[in-house]
Scaffold this active site. Sequence first.
Site, PDB file in Angstrom:
ATOM      1  N   LYS A 185      23.368  53.804  43.508  1.00 38.79           N
ATOM      2  CA  LYS A 185      24.616  54.454  42.840  1.00 38.79           C
ATOM      3  C   LYS A 185      25.630  53.438  42.038  1.00 38.79           C
ATOM      4  CE  LYS A 185      23.228  58.134  44.586  1.00 38.79           C
ATOM      5  NZ  LYS A 185      23.485  59.111  45.411  1.00 38.79           N
TER       6      LYS A 185
ATOM      7  N   SER B 170      25.539  65.462  46.838  1.00 43.01           N
ATOM      8  CA  SER B 170      24.781  64.534  47.849  1.00 43.01           C
ATOM      9  C   SER B 170      24.723  65.572  48.977  1.00 43.01           C
ATOM     10  CB  SER B 170      25.689  63.423  48.448  1.00 43.01           C
ATOM     11  OG  SER B 170      26.082  62.528  47.318  1.00 43.01           O
ATOM     12  N   ALA B 171      23.308  65.562  49.657  1.00 45.01           N
ATOM     13  CA  ALA B 171      22.841  66.313  50.774  1.00 45.01           C
ATOM     14  C   ALA B 171      23.004  67.690  50.235  1.00 45.01           C
ATOM     15  CB  ALA B 171      23.695  65.794  51.872  1.00 45.01           C
ATOM     16  N   CYS B 172      22.808  68.112  49.169  1.00 41.86           N
ATOM     17  CA  CYS B 172      22.579  69.532  48.663  1.00 41.86           C
ATOM     18  C   CYS B 172      21.371  69.958  48.354  1.00 41.86           C
ATOM     19  CB  CYS B 172      23.701  69.773  47.680  1.00 41.86           C
ATOM     20  SG  CYS B 172      25.242  69.770  48.452  1.00 41.86           S
TER      21      CYS B 172
ATOM     22  N   TYR C 171      25.766  49.700  54.900  1.00 42.37           N
ATOM     23  CA  TYR C 171      25.167  50.845  54.756  1.00 42.37           C
ATOM     24  C   TYR C 171      24.528  51.153  53.251  1.00 42.37           C
ATOM     25  CZ  TYR C 171      24.507  55.700  53.712  1.00 42.37           C
ATOM     26  OH  TYR C 171      23.746  56.886  53.295  1.00 42.37           O
ATOM     27  N   GLY C 172      23.565  51.883  53.248  1.00 44.81           N
ATOM     28  CA  GLY C 172      22.726  52.159  52.044  1.00 44.81           C
ATOM     29  C   GLY C 172      23.547  52.122  50.751  1.00 44.81           C
TER      30      GLY C 172
ATOM     31  N   ARG D  74      28.276  56.573  52.547  1.00 48.71           N
ATOM     32  CA  ARG D  74      29.577  56.057  51.543  1.00 48.71           C
ATOM     33  C   ARG D  74      30.957  56.392  51.841  1.00 48.71           C
ATOM     34  NH1 ARG D  74      29.512  59.092  47.619  1.00 48.71           N
ATOM     35  NH2 ARG D  74      27.975  60.656  48.600  1.00 48.71           N
TER      36      ARG D  74
ATOM     37  N   ASP E  72      10.500  78.479  48.447  1.00 47.25           N
ATOM     38  CA  ASP E  72      10.633  79.581  47.907  1.00 47.25           C
ATOM     39  C   ASP E  72      11.525  79.449  46.537  1.00 47.25           C
ATOM     40  OD1 ASP E  72       8.931  81.280  48.994  1.00 47.25           O
ATOM     41  OD2 ASP E  72      10.222  81.137  50.896  1.00 47.25           O
TER      42      ASP E  72
ATOM     43  N   HIS F 140      22.978  61.904  38.334  1.00 45.61           N
ATOM     44  CA  HIS F 140      22.773  62.277  40.055  1.00 45.61           C
ATOM     45  C   HIS F 140      21.782  63.425  39.720  1.00 45.61           C
ATOM     46  CE1 HIS F 140      24.160  62.729  44.340  1.00 45.61           C
ATOM     47  NE2 HIS F 140      23.181  62.056  44.207  1.00 45.61           N
TER      48      HIS F 140
ATOM     49  N   ARG G 100      18.792  58.213  57.466  1.00 46.35           N
ATOM     50  CA  ARG G 100      18.457  58.211  56.454  1.00 46.35           C
ATOM     51  C   ARG G 100      17.026  57.641  56.599  1.00 46.35           C
ATOM     52  NH1 ARG G 100      20.686  60.278  51.062  1.00 46.35           N
ATOM     53  NH2 ARG G 100      22.602  61.217  51.859  1.00 46.35           N
TER      54      ARG G 100
ATOM     55  N   ASP H  70      16.684  61.586  42.974  1.00 53.00           N
ATOM     56  CA  ASP H  70      18.226  61.228  43.168  1.00 53.00           C
ATOM     57  C   ASP H  70      18.828  60.941  41.876  1.00 53.00           C
ATOM     58  OD1 ASP H  70      20.347  61.211  44.900  1.00 53.00           O
ATOM     59  OD2 ASP H  70      20.399  58.864  44.683  1.00 53.00           O
TER      60      ASP H  70
HETATM   61  P1  GTP Z   1      21.433  62.962  48.584  1.00 55.66           P
HETATM   62  O1  GTP Z   1      20.291  62.001  48.965  1.00 55.66           O
HETATM   63  O2  GTP Z   1      22.402  62.572  49.625  1.00 55.66           O
HETATM   64  O3  GTP Z   1      21.767  62.751  47.243  1.00 55.66           O
HETATM   65  O4  GTP Z   1      21.029  64.463  48.804  1.00 55.66           O
HETATM   66  P2  GTP Z   1      19.750  65.536  48.546  1.00 55.66           P
HETATM   67  O5  GTP Z   1      20.493  66.105  47.334  1.00 55.66           O
HETATM   68  O6  GTP Z   1      18.446  64.755  48.025  1.00 55.66           O
HETATM   69  O7  GTP Z   1      19.757  66.270  49.562  1.00 55.66           O
HETATM   70  P3  GTP Z   1      18.368  66.753  50.775  1.00 55.66           P
HETATM   71  O8  GTP Z   1      17.445  67.388  49.714  1.00 55.66           O
HETATM   72  O9  GTP Z   1      18.045  65.634  51.485  1.00 55.66           O
HETATM   73  O10 GTP Z   1      19.199  68.121  51.400  1.00 55.66           O
HETATM   74  C1  GTP Z   1      20.122  67.643  52.315  1.00 55.66           C
HETATM   75  C2  GTP Z   1      20.221  69.259  53.195  1.00 55.66           C
HETATM   76  O11 GTP Z   1      19.861  70.334  52.347  1.00 55.66           O
HETATM   77  C3  GTP Z   1      19.449  69.406  54.320  1.00 55.66           C
HETATM   78  O12 GTP Z   1      19.936  69.667  55.521  1.00 55.66           O
HETATM   79  C4  GTP Z   1      18.228  70.370  53.931  1.00 55.66           C
HETATM   80  O13 GTP Z   1      17.825  70.970  55.076  1.00 55.66           O
HETATM   81  C5  GTP Z   1      19.116  71.236  53.280  1.00 55.66           C
HETATM   82  N1  GTP Z   1      18.362  71.849  52.215  1.00 55.66           N
HETATM   83  C6  GTP Z   1      17.849  71.556  51.139  1.00 55.66           C
HETATM   84  N2  GTP Z   1      17.261  72.473  50.298  1.00 55.66           N
HETATM   85  C7  GTP Z   1      17.511  73.629  50.913  1.00 55.66           C
HETATM   86  C8  GTP Z   1      17.317  75.003  50.665  1.00 55.66           C
HETATM   87  O14 GTP Z   1      16.662  75.444  49.754  1.00 55.66           O
HETATM   88  N3  GTP Z   1      17.942  75.897  51.276  1.00 55.66           N
HETATM   89  C9  GTP Z   1      18.573  75.786  52.486  1.00 55.66           C
HETATM   90  N4  GTP Z   1      19.290  76.392  53.024  1.00 55.66           N
HETATM   91  N5  GTP Z   1      18.950  74.335  52.790  1.00 55.66           N
HETATM   92  C10 GTP Z   1      18.486  73.428  52.061  1.00 55.66           C
HETATM   93  C1  SPV Z   2      24.119  60.086  48.232  1.00 51.93           C
HETATM   94  O1  SPV Z   2      25.059  60.259  48.908  1.00 51.93           O
HETATM   95  O2  SPV Z   2      24.146  60.809  47.058  1.00 51.93           O
HETATM   96  C2  SPV Z   2      22.824  59.507  48.487  1.00 51.93           C
HETATM   97  C3  SPV Z   2      22.855  58.756  49.407  1.00 51.93           C
HETATM   98  O3  SPV Z   2      21.793  59.776  47.706  1.00 51.93           O
HETATM   99  S1  SPV Z   2      23.637  56.962  48.905  1.00 51.93           S
HETATM  100  O4  SPV Z   2      22.609  56.120  48.386  1.00 51.93           O
HETATM  101  O5  SPV Z   2      24.101  56.433  50.069  1.00 51.93           O
HETATM  102  O6  SPV Z   2      24.668  57.220  48.156  1.00 51.93           O
HETATM  103 MN    MN Z   3      22.470  60.969  46.051  1.00 56.12          MN
END
Ligand code: GTP
Ligand code: SPV
Ligand code: MN
Length: 587
Positions: A206, A248-250, A197-198, A69, A497, A226, A370, A277
Amino acid sequence: MTKNPSILKWVEEKKAWLQPDQVMWIDGSEAQLEALRAEGCRTGELIKLNEEKLPGCYLHRSALNDVARVEGRTFICSEKEEDAGPTNNWMAPKEAYALLDEISKGAYKGRTMYIIPYSMGPIGSPFAKYGVEITDSIYVVISMAIMTRMSAKVYDALGDSEDWIRGLHCKCDIDEEKRYICHFPQDNTIISVNSGYGGNVLLGKKCFALRIASNLGRQEGWLAEHMLILGVEYPDGEIKYIAAAFPSACGKTNLAMLIPPELYQKKGFKVWCVGDDIAWMRIGPDGRLWAVNPENGFFGVAPGTNMKSNPNALISTQKNTIFTNVAHNLDDNTVWWESMDKNPPKNAENWKGEKWDCTDGSKGAHPNSRFTAPAKNCPCVSSEFDSAAGVPISAIVFGGRRAKTAPLVYQSRDWNHGVFVGSIMASETTAAATGAVGVVRRDPMAMLPFCGYHMADYWAHWLEMGKKLGDKAPKIFNVNWFRTDDEGHFVWPGFGDNLRVLEWILKRCEGKVDAKETAIGYVPNAEDINIDELADFDFETLKSILEVDRDLWKSELAGINEFYGKFGEKLPEELKKQLGILTEKLG
Ligand code: GTP
Ligand code: SPV
Ligand code: MN
């Protein structure tokens, strides 16, 4: 396909302006999709993967300059600048339309214009909202077929109604200097140019389900968030639902599909995924907060997904899935990404399509590569996935990536304090958006890049929802799976866990467990978090990540004050009050 006058008029206008060679009305049929996949393979947009190992799966590579994004080029084009607020980029609608018109004039020459009817939420559900996206990308069509309810039935549901979201996407030349993702809340319109890109082009996600829908939710009295939605099933069969907002990615996809630790499995605990999401939440007839996932698939982060971290996600990608920007194993025509397993392919191409030597230290997959997988593929998809009424939410959980400061979990004192907790969220940036990675920034409710109006008005809307919910409001919590030790290793084992923490959260919702009151809210007594059968993790370590460090929180106050300062007059009095209370409690 449709007689809806507003749709026909809009399509005719766009056709005249974009000048496609051909027009294709998408009906969602498998025959039409299959023909498009074949066409995508012919043009090189798609690579068909090993039919035996990955049936119905394709690899797609986006342009090298177009892998995430682009927050800096995403605009809220409300009539008044003030309505976009200090956290969004704003452009005057007239100016934006003129700019986009110029960029898109004749942009479909030599191309096909695809017209996609889709629903966010189950068609016919009181939650559902409909959209039509025009695109010149086969990748977008086949991705929307996974991510939304894409079907000609949307036209039946709409009849002659003008109540649908207009979406226009033009790939153009994928020129980053001319890339714009623009939202016109007053016109229910989204225009995206120069990206493939997605998150920039699957306009149901989004752009619609968060930025436009947050505006609709404010007007109509509901929330577009979100958030993942999951159900925890107890040994007696009762299921409690949780909605959780992480940036995102957390960790949303991972938490939404978690597999309970063995000890919990033995007792009979199960976890069901409703969404990973986005959540749309309304007050139901019983006065509780009910949520649906408006999407129909997962657009999940590939790297790090493996049979240990998230087997349900990995299994979801084993058929009818599109992989974007992962590595291509040329030996068996499958895909690979970092941490998928310990055996990177020897004969492979990286995400850029270059011959890749896995021993040279470079990455095979892009960090934001992705998978686009149908939700129905997920072994733990909830039986309520298609429910028109949604699921009742017991707890709302906020969370971010913080190496220090935020404890593993804490509970807000009440709804208003919970809104404050959400508003001060901060997290380290990730590869999901272009720009620096690992920098702590404020990301209120994980909505910083997705709230389609003034963030302070959004907080006021949250406070308003709390008033309406009264004592039926879900309890609000904050979690942090990402505390690190002095060597930078994650302290908490995370993933499956995390259920140990969810159990405490749900017990709190039912008043079944005590907690310790601290300046920031209620923190667990360490003995109330179950750490049985956790290898290499002891009670003292647990205590260390439950600790609230007064000095760190005092320095946090400076950041919060600075952030709040941006909102001026619009900042709700209640939040100022909450900040005052925190300041006082920290002493
Ligand atoms: P978007 O699709 O971008 O909105 O992201 P999301 O919130 O769905 O993130 P996702 O679950 O794909 O997690 C992304 C990253 O976080 C990856 O690198 C995972 O390995 C890491 N991750 C997820 N859960 C945990 C956790 O409980 N502990 C740790 N250390 N890392 C985690
Ligand atoms: C995010 O970035 O929070 C996503 C992927 O879920 S995207 O659809 O590219 O926004
Ligand atoms: Mn997201």
